[in-house]
Design a protein around this motif. Structure first.
Motif, PDB file in Angstrom:
ATOM      1  N   PHE A  31      34.198  26.924 -17.182  1.00  0.00           N
ATOM      2  CA  PHE A  31      34.201  25.628 -16.511  1.00  0.00           C
ATOM      3  C   PHE A  31      35.535  25.491 -15.790  1.00  0.00           C
ATOM      4  O   PHE A  31      36.594  25.625 -16.411  1.00  0.00           O
ATOM      5  N   PRO A  32      35.519  25.214 -14.486  1.00  0.00           N
ATOM      6  CA  PRO A  32      36.751  25.365 -13.695  1.00  0.00           C
ATOM      7  C   PRO A  32      37.727  24.201 -13.705  1.00  0.00           C
ATOM      8  O   PRO A  32      38.836  24.333 -13.200  1.00  0.00           O
ATOM      9  N   GLY A  33      37.337  23.051 -14.252  1.00  0.00           N
ATOM     10  CA  GLY A  33      38.204  21.891 -14.138  1.00  0.00           C
ATOM     11  C   GLY A  33      38.502  21.234 -15.474  1.00  0.00           C
ATOM     12  O   GLY A  33      38.054  21.677 -16.533  1.00  0.00           O
ATOM     13  N   THR A  34      39.252  20.156 -15.411  1.00  0.00           N
ATOM     14  CA  THR A  34      39.577  19.369 -16.601  1.00  0.00           C
ATOM     15  C   THR A  34      38.329  18.641 -17.085  1.00  0.00           C
ATOM     16  O   THR A  34      37.520  18.150 -16.292  1.00  0.00           O
ATOM     17  N   ILE A  35      38.167  18.562 -18.396  1.00  0.00           N
ATOM     18  CA  ILE A  35      36.998  17.927 -18.991  1.00  0.00           C
ATOM     19  C   ILE A  35      37.141  16.406 -18.965  1.00  0.00           C
ATOM     20  O   ILE A  35      38.174  15.855 -19.374  1.00  0.00           O
ATOM     21  N   VAL A  36      36.098  15.724 -18.482  1.00  0.00           N
ATOM     22  CA  VAL A  36      36.053  14.264 -18.545  1.00  0.00           C
ATOM     23  C   VAL A  36      34.909  13.858 -19.467  1.00  0.00           C
ATOM     24  O   VAL A  36      33.866  14.504 -19.516  1.00  0.00           O
ATOM     25  N   ALA A  37      35.109  12.772 -20.212  1.00  0.00           N
ATOM     26  CA  ALA A  37      34.179  12.399 -21.273  1.00  0.00           C
ATOM     27  C   ALA A  37      32.785  12.078 -20.749  1.00  0.00           C
ATOM     28  O   ALA A  37      31.785  12.405 -21.388  1.00  0.00           O
ATOM     29  N   LYS A  38      32.699  11.444 -19.579  1.00  0.00           N
ATOM     30  CA  LYS A  38      31.408  10.923 -19.121  1.00  0.00           C
ATOM     31  C   LYS A  38      30.407  12.014 -18.757  1.00  0.00           C
ATOM     32  O   LYS A  38      29.203  11.756 -18.669  1.00  0.00           O
ATOM     33  N   THR A  39      30.865  13.255 -18.530  1.00  0.00           N
ATOM     34  CA  THR A  39      29.941  14.350 -18.215  1.00  0.00           C
ATOM     35  C   THR A  39      30.010  15.467 -19.247  1.00  0.00           C
ATOM     36  O   THR A  39      29.390  16.507 -19.062  1.00  0.00           O
ATOM     37  N   HIS A  40      30.738  15.237 -20.328  1.00  0.00           N
ATOM     38  CA  HIS A  40      30.987  16.307 -21.299  1.00  0.00           C
ATOM     39  C   HIS A  40      29.825  16.429 -22.280  1.00  0.00           C
ATOM     40  O   HIS A  40      29.545  15.511 -23.049  1.00  0.00           O
ATOM     41  N   LEU A  41      29.160  17.585 -22.235  1.00  0.00           N
ATOM     42  CA  LEU A  41      28.029  17.870 -23.111  1.00  0.00           C
ATOM     43  C   LEU A  41      28.273  19.193 -23.833  1.00  0.00           C
ATOM     44  O   LEU A  41      27.747  20.236 -23.461  1.00  0.00           O
ATOM     45  N   PRO A  42      29.102  19.180 -24.872  1.00  0.00           N
ATOM     46  CA  PRO A  42      29.414  20.435 -25.561  1.00  0.00           C
ATOM     47  C   PRO A  42      28.209  20.997 -26.299  1.00  0.00           C
ATOM     48  O   PRO A  42      27.419  20.250 -26.888  1.00  0.00           O
ATOM     49  N   TYR A  43      28.075  22.306 -26.243  1.00  0.00           N
ATOM     50  CA  TYR A  43      26.964  23.004 -26.914  1.00  0.00           C
ATOM     51  C   TYR A  43      27.508  24.330 -27.433  1.00  0.00           C
ATOM     52  O   TYR A  43      28.032  25.134 -26.659  1.00  0.00           O
ATOM     53  N   GLU A  44      27.401  24.559 -28.730  1.00  0.00           N
ATOM     54  CA  GLU A  44      28.030  25.737 -29.331  1.00  0.00           C
ATOM     55  C   GLU A  44      27.164  26.989 -29.196  1.00  0.00           C
ATOM     56  O   GLU A  44      25.968  26.972 -29.497  1.00  0.00           O
ATOM     57  N   PHE A  45      27.787  28.065 -28.733  1.00  0.00           N
ATOM     58  CA  PHE A  45      27.223  29.405 -28.794  1.00  0.00           C
ATOM     59  C   PHE A  45      27.973  30.160 -29.890  1.00  0.00           C
ATOM     60  O   PHE A  45      29.174  29.957 -30.076  1.00  0.00           O
ATOM     61  N   SER A  46      27.286  31.030 -30.575  1.00  0.00           N
ATOM     62  CA  SER A  46      27.898  31.821 -31.636  1.00  0.00           C
ATOM     63  C   SER A  46      26.968  32.970 -31.954  1.00  0.00           C
ATOM     64  O   SER A  46      25.830  33.041 -31.464  1.00  0.00           O
ATOM     65  N   THR A  47      27.421  33.874 -32.782  1.00  0.00           N
ATOM     66  CA  THR A  47      26.536  34.967 -33.220  1.00  0.00           C
ATOM     67  C   THR A  47      25.378  34.398 -34.026  1.00  0.00           C
ATOM     68  O   THR A  47      24.254  34.915 -33.963  1.00  0.00           O
ATOM     69  N   ALA A  88      32.694   5.843 -26.477  1.00  0.00           N
ATOM     70  CA  ALA A  88      32.426   5.273 -25.154  1.00  0.00           C
ATOM     71  C   ALA A  88      33.242   6.015 -24.115  1.00  0.00           C
ATOM     72  O   ALA A  88      34.412   6.332 -24.343  1.00  0.00           O
ATOM     73  N   SER A  89      32.635   6.302 -22.980  1.00  0.00           N
ATOM     74  CA  SER A  89      33.331   6.970 -21.885  1.00  0.00           C
ATOM     75  C   SER A  89      33.959   5.988 -20.914  1.00  0.00           C
ATOM     76  O   SER A  89      34.865   6.344 -20.166  1.00  0.00           O
ATOM     77  N   TYR A  90      33.462   4.740 -20.910  1.00  0.00           N
ATOM     78  CA  TYR A  90      33.910   3.725 -19.960  1.00  0.00           C
ATOM     79  C   TYR A  90      34.452   2.499 -20.700  1.00  0.00           C
ATOM     80  O   TYR A  90      33.802   1.462 -20.753  1.00  0.00           O
ATOM     81  N   PRO A  91      35.635   2.561 -21.288  1.00  0.00           N
ATOM     82  CA  PRO A  91      36.151   1.388 -21.999  1.00  0.00           C
ATOM     83  C   PRO A  91      36.450   0.237 -21.050  1.00  0.00           C
ATOM     84  O   PRO A  91      36.863   0.437 -19.915  1.00  0.00           O
ATOM     85  N   ASN A  92      36.240  -0.971 -21.554  1.00  0.00           N
ATOM     86  CA  ASN A  92      36.560  -2.177 -20.783  1.00  0.00           C
ATOM     87  C   ASN A  92      37.888  -2.800 -21.198  1.00  0.00           C
ATOM     88  O   ASN A  92      38.450  -3.620 -20.471  1.00  0.00           O
ATOM     89  N   MET A  93      38.379  -2.424 -22.380  1.00  0.00           N
ATOM     90  CA  MET A  93      39.620  -3.022 -22.870  1.00  0.00           C
ATOM     91  C   MET A  93      40.182  -2.148 -23.988  1.00  0.00           C
ATOM     92  O   MET A  93      39.435  -1.483 -24.708  1.00  0.00           O
ATOM     93  N   ILE A  94      41.509  -2.178 -24.114  1.00  0.00           N
ATOM     94  CA  ILE A  94      42.205  -1.569 -25.243  1.00  0.00           C
ATOM     95  C   ILE A  94      42.942  -2.682 -25.981  1.00  0.00           C
ATOM     96  O   ILE A  94      43.722  -3.432 -25.375  1.00  0.00           O
ATOM     97  N   PHE A  95      42.654  -2.809 -27.270  1.00  0.00           N
ATOM     98  CA  PHE A  95      43.417  -3.714 -28.122  1.00  0.00           C
ATOM     99  C   PHE A  95      44.371  -2.869 -28.965  1.00  0.00           C
ATOM    100  O   PHE A  95      43.980  -1.828 -29.493  1.00  0.00           O
ATOM    101  N   GLU A  96      45.602  -3.343 -29.102  1.00  0.00           N
ATOM    102  CA  GLU A  96      46.616  -2.572 -29.813  1.00  0.00           C
ATOM    103  C   GLU A  96      47.314  -3.477 -30.820  1.00  0.00           C
ATOM    104  O   GLU A  96      47.797  -4.563 -30.457  1.00  0.00           O
TER     105      GLU A  96
END
Length: 789
Positions: free
Chosen positions: A295-311, A714-722
């Protein structure tokens, strides 16, 4: 004396020679270092300074198709491609447009120029640089922005247009509506622009595209498997590709190194991706290869669909598909009516194998319609409730799995809008809709009739898939946040209004209607039919759940889920009750609240704790484990505080839930150790979700609740409370006392991090760092286009 003189001259010669040699070596070394510095300097500048700025300050808006003017900054190739004023999400266009998927549809910057993508690197002089001046415009004009970020589709294509923007709309500087880049970040961009905005060097590019050494063997094994030449394997690989073309494939040995599965015109050593509009389109060449590419670019949450390959996964696929006794005489075609219908295209593969493949990773497959080609899910998610549980029919109870004869009868009836292509004439859309609706109704009747024959006493609890006692994909919860959603494992949040049960025909159609067959670049007719068909899938999934309840209560629940005179009339016309009087094989101890009883039976009698997951001590109120399960819903520590505001309906003296945005992150700082982050989700209840428009007129705000869950959901937060852990009781107390918009604004003023807060980027950076530490596989950069004012 002469001999001494000769020796002296000889010694001088040697010294001179050595000195010259050292000087020459030193000079060569310096030259080599300077040459190497010239070579790697751009790489150091871009890879180590510029891309990190893009990641931390730009990707919150500039990634995927919803990036303003399609300027994608996930890597240098996106910057070089530039921008285009076409709105990919134009839901009114009468004709489809040519796809403009970065990294896929064109291979060079020159080719993108022919597609009307204009450069944002207009000059090495920062004063004449369109890119730098857009950033600088925000730095010199810090006025607050009144509109949401995603509401702006204005961008300048050249310096003349930029000068006009400076005069008329100076607030459009970048990052739009957010604090400006700091002096150091601006200086880095300025210096980079002055040097010609160079991209990464050869070494950096090679590293970014080359698999890690420890993965070479596994990748070779996978490509060898996928490209085996016999017909049986070709069909298997086609089926796998159509389901995994969106996946960010990873190996546990390198969990942050992601790959895409592509079709290539050439051998995998030097892949050349086939840029078909859909993954089930004709590849256009007789021979092609399935390849894994980085994958050629930086990962963004809204399109990130991880799927594991393994033996182990490869062995699973071989066992599932290759070792069973089935054969194929001829590969299916790619023609319309076949390629879009997986029940016809892949009929040679036993249904049980296909269904089990989907069940193995059900969370991924359900997630694809949310994080797939639409990025923000706008075409799909306004057809679903804000929260609902998802269960699956046991393969041993699925008629299509059990009966090849039934499969042959049912498959032609499972037509989907994709068969009409990307350009559906508006005039023909009603006829096309009637066509697929009639076929769907014929299928519903066939299914109900067959169920009555083979299960005269109805479904039993054992007909719900139990994850084979090991798979946590058997119970899922979907949470919708405006135009986006998330799929979680387990029953999260309190009892949902509606519940899905998916069988193989439903799960496969969900994937093909909204992912494989859907074209985000299609016209309004194509998008309309896709959306309407999703309504049909939703209603069927709810109907399948209702078949487990007593027949006398099914219509009552259905009426609650579809309130309104017009909606009731619509339901009676396009989705008349089928099999509503057939019995159920499930026994209920109480005559009322059978939906709750059924959910509890599934979770606590049908599933073990490995499959069901942990109890939800913060949110479960209506859902209660039976005493025999020996499970206590007991909240402690921070969970106990958050339980004070969760799952409480926004009515009477506690209306606070209705005043919250769709989703917020609550970052709690303990006395010692890392911060803990909780996702606060506003569940907005609807009278129904049966219409595409006028959603605001069908809300039921008194039924709204808040759901809280630790982690990043959530990929699209509306607010951060701290806040600090010590302040948490005061925070939850203030939340519980909110009775107006003014009260909520008071909460934000005290605990929230507004867009214009000088510490906004500090809080955002800390949130992103915590995300990566909390979930290194699923983590990606968050989107801020819907962040609250």
């Amino acid at each position: 004396m002469a001999e001494n003189t000769g020796e002296i001259h000889a010694m001088q010669f040697i010294k001179t020679f050595v000195f010259c040699f050292i000087l020459s070596f030193f000079s060569l070394s310096v030259s080599a270092k300077e040459a190497n510095a010239d070579f790697i300097h751009p790489e150091d500048l871009y890879s180590h300074k510029i891309q990190p700025i893009f990641d931390n300050r730009c990707l919150s808006c500039h990634s995927c198709f919803n990036a303003p003017c399609q300027l994608n900054l996930q890597n240098f190739e996106g910057f070089a491609r530039g921008a285009n004023k076409l709105n990919v999400y134009d839901g009114t266009r009468m004709d489809s447009v040519v796809p403009s998927r970065i990294w896929i549809d064109e291979k060079t910057t020159e080719a993108w120029r022919t597609r009307k993508f204009f450069t944002v690197h207009t000059s090495v002089d920062p004063q004449e640089s369109l890119f730098f001046q857009m950033l600088n415009m925000r730095a010199v004009n810090s006025a607050s922005v009144k509109a949401q970020v995603h509401e702006s589709h204005i961008c300048a294509a050249n310096m003349t247009e930029l000068e006009n923007l400076k005069k008329t709309q100076p607030q459009l500087g970048m990052p739009y509506g957010l604090p400006a880049l700091n002096d150091a970040e601006l200086e880095s961009i300025k210096s980079w622009i002055a040097k010609g905005a160079p991209g990464p060097g050869k070494e950096a590019l090679k590293k970014a595209s080359t698999p890690s050494e420890k993965l070479h063997r596994q990748i070779a094994d996978w490509e060898k498997y996928l490209n085996h030449s016999d017909l049986k394997q070709k069909l298997i690989s086609r089926y796998l590709y159509e389901h995994l073309f969106l996946a960010h494939i990873y190996f546990k040995e390198e969990p942050r190194e992601f790959y895409r599965l592509i079709r290539s015109k050439t051998a995998c050593e030097k892949p050349d991706e086939i840029a078909s509009r859909r993954p089930n389109d004709d590849p256009g060449v007789k021979r092609f290869q399935y390849c894994l590419i980085r994958f050629p670019g930086t990962i963004v949450a809204k399109t990130h669909l991880p799927y594991e390959f393994s033996t182990q996964k490869l062995a699973r696929f071989k066992h599932l598909f290759n070792e069973s006794e089935w054969d194929i005489e001829k590969l299916p075609s790619y023609e319309a009516g076949v390629a879009e219908n997986p029940y016809l295209a892949f009929q040679s593969i036993p249904v049980k194998k296909r269904y089990q493949f989907l069940l193995d990773d059900a969370q991924y497959h359900v997630s694809t319609f949310i994080k797939g080609p639409v990025c923000n899910g706008s075409m799909a998610v306004n057809s679903i409730q804000e929260q609902f549980y998802v269960f699956f029919l046991n393969p041993e109870a699925d008629k299509m799995v059990l009966s090849p004869e039934y499969e042959k009868r049912a498959s032609p009836l499972l037509k989907m809008p994709g068969q009409f292509g990307s350009d559906v004439k508006f005039s023909s859309a009603p006829g096309d809709l009637k066509d697929i609706t009639d076929f769907r109704e014929s299928y519903r009747k066939l299914r109900s009739e067959e169920l009555s024959k083979v299960r005269p006493n109805g479904y039993t609890l054992n007909d719900i898939w139990d994850g084979d006692n090991t798979n946590p994909n058997a119970a899922l919860t979907v949470f919708r946040h405006d135009q986006n959603a998330v799929v979680m494992k387990g029953a999260v949040g309190d009892l949902s209004k509606t519940v899905f049960v998916l069988d193989y025909p439903l799960l496969e159609r969900l994937v093909y209607n909204l992912v494989v067959n859907f074209d985000v670049f299609g016209n309004v007719g194509h998008q309309l039919l896709t959306r309407v068909y999703m309504d049909m899938i939703r209603m069927e999934a709810e109907e399948l759940f209702l078949r487990f309840l007593p027949p006398e209560q099914r219509l009552s629940y259905r009426r609650k889920w579809y309130e309104g005179v017009l909606t009731s009339a619509k339901m009676g016309y396009i989705f008349p009750p089928v099999g509503s009087a057939e019995p159920t094989g499930v026994r209920f101890t109480e005559e009322t609240e059978t939906k709750r009883q059924m959910v509890e039976k599934i979770l606590f009698y049908r599933m073990n704790d490995t499959v069901r997951g942990a109890v939800d001590p913060i949110n479960w109120r209506v859902v209660v484990p039976p005493q025999s399960a020996n499970l206590k819903v007991q909240a402690k520590g921070m969970d106990e505080q958050f339980r004070k505001i969760s799952s409480i309906k926004a009515q009477g003296k506690s209306p606070f839930a209705r005043y919250f945005p769709d989703v917020a992150y609550v970052m709690v700082h303990p006395k010692a150790g890392a911060s803990r982050v909780f996702t606060l989700i506003h569940n907005k209840e609807h009278e129904n979700v049966s219409w595409i428009t006028a959603e605001s007129l069908r809300m039921a705000p008194k039924e709204d609740t808040l759901t809280l869950r630790e982690g990043f959901w959530a990929s699209y937060p509306n607010m951060i409370f701290e806040l600090s852990e010590k302040q948490l009781p005061e925070f939850t107390r203030q939340v519980s006392q909110i009775k107006s918009d003014k009260d909520y604004e008071g909460l934000v003023s005290k605990w929230g991090v507004r867009r214009q807060n000088p510490n906004f980027w500090k809080a955002y950076d800390e949130l992103q760092k915590a995300y990566l530490a909390y979930d290194p596989i699923d983590a990606g950069y968050l989107d801020l286009t819907r962040y609250s004012l």
